[in-house]
Design a protein around this motif. Structure first.
Motif, short mmCIF file in Angstrom:
data_model
loop_
_atom_site.label_atom_id
_atom_site.label_comp_id
_atom_site.label_asym_id
_atom_site.label_seq_id
_atom_site.Cartn_x
_atom_site.Cartn_y
_atom_site.Cartn_z
N LEU A 15 0.92 -1.11 0.00
CA LEU A 15 0.14 -0.07 0.02
C LEU A 15 0.73 1.46 0.05
O LEU A 15 0.62 2.25 -0.56
N THR A 16 1.97 1.26 0.70
CA THR A 16 2.76 2.17 0.88
C THR A 16 3.60 2.70 -0.32
O THR A 16 3.66 3.91 -1.11
N THR A 17 4.04 1.49 -0.94
CA THR A 17 4.77 1.63 -2.33
C THR A 17 3.92 2.17 -3.49
O THR A 17 4.19 2.73 -4.07
N ALA A 18 2.43 1.66 -3.47
CA ALA A 18 1.60 2.24 -4.50
C ALA A 18 1.38 3.68 -4.26
O ALA A 18 1.39 4.21 -5.32
N LEU A 19 1.30 4.17 -2.95
CA LEU A 19 1.34 5.70 -2.81
C LEU A 19 2.43 6.33 -3.07
O LEU A 19 2.55 7.39 -3.96
N GLU A 20 3.69 5.90 -2.86
CA GLU A 20 4.99 6.65 -3.23
C GLU A 20 5.04 6.61 -4.75
O GLU A 20 5.49 7.80 -5.31
N LEU A 21 4.96 5.65 -5.32
CA LEU A 21 4.65 5.50 -6.98
C LEU A 21 3.77 6.57 -7.58
O LEU A 21 4.17 7.32 -8.64
N LYS A 22 2.64 6.47 -6.92
CA LYS A 22 1.79 7.42 -7.79
C LYS A 22 2.22 9.01 -7.57
O LYS A 22 1.89 9.76 -8.27
N ARG A 23 2.75 9.08 -6.35
CA ARG A 23 2.94 10.52 -5.99
C ARG A 23 4.28 11.02 -6.91
O ARG A 23 4.37 12.31 -7.19
N SER A 24 5.12 9.97 -7.24
CA SER A 24 6.24 10.39 -7.95
C SER A 24 6.03 10.29 -9.37
O SER A 24 6.58 11.18 -10.26
N ASN A 25 5.04 9.64 -9.78
CA ASN A 25 4.33 9.57 -11.29
C ASN A 25 3.00 9.78 -11.24
O ASN A 25 2.50 8.45 -11.17
N PRO A 26 2.15 10.63 -11.36
CA PRO A 26 0.85 10.68 -11.48
C PRO A 26 0.32 10.04 -12.69
O PRO A 26 -1.03 9.62 -12.46
N ASN A 27 1.16 9.67 -13.77
CA ASN A 27 0.67 9.19 -14.87
C ASN A 27 0.55 7.63 -14.78
O ASN A 27 -0.20 6.97 -15.71
N ALA A 28 1.16 7.25 -13.84
CA ALA A 28 1.28 5.76 -13.57
C ALA A 28 -0.34 5.21 -13.15
O ALA A 28 -0.96 5.87 -12.42
N GLU A 29 -0.71 4.12 -13.87
CA GLU A 29 -1.97 3.35 -13.72
C GLU A 29 -1.67 2.07 -12.75
O GLU A 29 -1.12 1.15 -12.94
N ILE A 30 -2.07 2.40 -11.51
CA ILE A 30 -1.72 1.44 -10.46
C ILE A 30 -2.75 0.49 -9.82
O ILE A 30 -3.99 0.95 -9.55
N THR A 31 -2.54 -0.58 -9.84
CA THR A 31 -3.53 -1.91 -9.24
C THR A 31 -2.88 -2.46 -8.25
O THR A 31 -1.88 -3.31 -8.51
N ILE A 32 -3.46 -2.45 -6.94
CA ILE A 32 -2.83 -3.29 -5.95
C ILE A 32 -3.81 -4.45 -5.55
O ILE A 32 -4.99 -4.38 -5.47
N VAL A 33 -3.16 -5.63 -5.65
CA VAL A 33 -3.93 -6.84 -5.65
C VAL A 33 -3.24 -7.74 -4.39
O VAL A 33 -2.04 -7.58 -4.03
N GLY A 34 -4.34 -8.57 -3.81
CA GLY A 34 -3.84 -9.31 -2.73
C GLY A 34 -4.87 -10.23 -2.48
O GLY A 34 -6.08 -10.28 -2.58
N GLU A 35 -4.30 -11.41 -1.70
CA GLU A 35 -5.37 -12.50 -1.46
C GLU A 35 -6.04 -12.17 -0.06
O GLU A 35 -7.30 -12.32 -0.10
N PHE A 36 -5.33 -11.36 0.40
CA PHE A 36 -6.03 -10.31 1.92
C PHE A 36 -5.70 -8.78 1.66
O PHE A 36 -4.69 -8.61 1.15
#
Length: 362
Positions: A15-36
């Motif tokens: 979750l934190t990596t997704a936030l930091e990646l989006k903040r560094s590159n607003p154009n990135a299309e990010i999907t977080i997936v997990g069994e839980f």
């Protein structure tokens, strides 16, 4: 970069990596997936079982981990001061070392001075006259306590607000399958493996370092502790310590143990008794009604058993050598929360380097 990224793992690291990646590159299309995902409870889903606080495990020689943890300390102090929704609050962080612990190190008090004493705010050595009986040395600094249920929900909300997608999937059998889980329906350009305990059980992931578990057991009690407290040095129990973390919403998390490769998910009732005895000894305000109306005995709400995702040699944050679309971020052990922002930013830098590479001209 305008890349489609799937982050595998919806714990604090993912979750934190997704936030930091989006903040560094607003154009990135990010999907977080997990069994839980946050709200789920399972022994293999580590994040909900954490304490959690900031107290770096880095040695004096491990300057890389020091830099990782510095990022987290500054970020969590900021959250405590500016965003109540995060469930982070500032408390004195007190460390006690018993007579037994000090004597086992040859009575060399310098062994117990952490590398961060010149980095954190308000660090001090506690005067010996203010130490409880049986404690030979103690330190204090301005620390933070993270209320895990509140903070995980905060991370989910932050990801949704910033435009990231979160979804549940079935257990992944092979890492190549993850590329098809992007919310767009198209194949992802990159996958970030932030799966913690299960990182090396997924087909296609090669790691010559061993991923292993360290069992922890904590009590959630209604009683309120005054400070964030750790006590080290119980004779005959070298893999146990006392730690307590008062939560901003009330109550306290009390632990604990450090049992390597112990996969027993049931409560150790004798350990529970030892934790209770130690807690009352070193934090008597827990059963003092004059302190925040505490009950006269410890009232246990829940006993939690969890497994910290350790890795020999420390966390793995690097590009995969076999798949040019795969990046790893796992193996933080007991430092998942405190290192989450530092590891996330390092992961983002790995991805930036990868996307900036151009093919050599022929």
């Amino acid at each position: 970069m305008s890349s489609k990224v799937v982050i595998l793992g919806a714990g604090v690291s993912g979750l934190t990596t997704a936030l930091e990646l989006k903040r560094s590159n607003p154009n990135a299309e990010i999907t977080i997936v997990g069994e839980f995902i946050p709200g789920d409870i399972d022994k293999s889903y580590t994040s909900p079982f954490a304490g959690a606080n900031w107290q770096s495990f880095a040695t004096y020689d491990d300057t890389e981990l020091q830099e990782i943890d510095k990022v987290g300390y500054s970020k969590f102090l900021q959250l405590a001061n500016v965003d109540y929704r995060a469930g982070v609050w500032i408390k004195d962080n007190i460390s006690y070392f018993t007579d037994h612990e000090i004597s086992s190190k040859g009575s060399n008090f310098r062994e117990f001075l952490p590398w961060y004493r010149n980095f954190v705010e308000d660090f001090e050595i506690i005067d010996k006259h203010n130490l409880p009986p049986g404690v030979a040395f103690g330190t204090r600094f301005k620390g933070v306590v993270i209320s895990v249920p509140t903070y995980l929900k905060f991370l989910v909300d932050q990801n949704k607000e910033i435009g990231n997608t979160i979804k549940k999937i079935n257990k992944v059998k092979h890492i190549e399958d993850v590329r098809k889980f992007h919310a767009s329906g198209k194949v992802a350009d990159y996958v970030i493996n932030a799966t913690g305990l299960s990182a090396t059980s997924i087909g296609g992931i090669d790691d010559h370092k061993v991923n292993y578990t360290v069992r922890g057991q904590v009590l959630l009690v209604k009683n309120n502790a005054r400070d964030l407290l750790t006590v080290e040095g119980f004779p005959g129990r070298e893999n146990e310590m006392l730690y307590m973390m008062p939560r901003v919403e009330g109550g306290t998390i009390i632990g604990g143990c450090f049992y390597e490769n112990d996969k027993n998910s049931e409560e150790d009732t004798e350990l529970t008794k030892r934790i209770i005895k130690r807690a009352i000894r070193y934090a008597p305000e827990l059963i003092n009604p004059k302190y925040k109306g505490n009950p006269r005995k410890l009232e246990i709400v829940q006993v939690n058993v969890g497994f910290r995702p350790y890795r020999v040699g420390g966390a793995r944050v690097e590009a995969d050598k076999k798949y040019d679309w795969l990046i790893h971020n796992y193996g933080a052990g007991g430092g998942g929360y405190q290192g989450s922002y530092g590891f996330a930013r390092k992961t983002v830098e790995v991805l930036k380097k990868k996307t900036s590479q151009t093919k050599p001209k022929l």
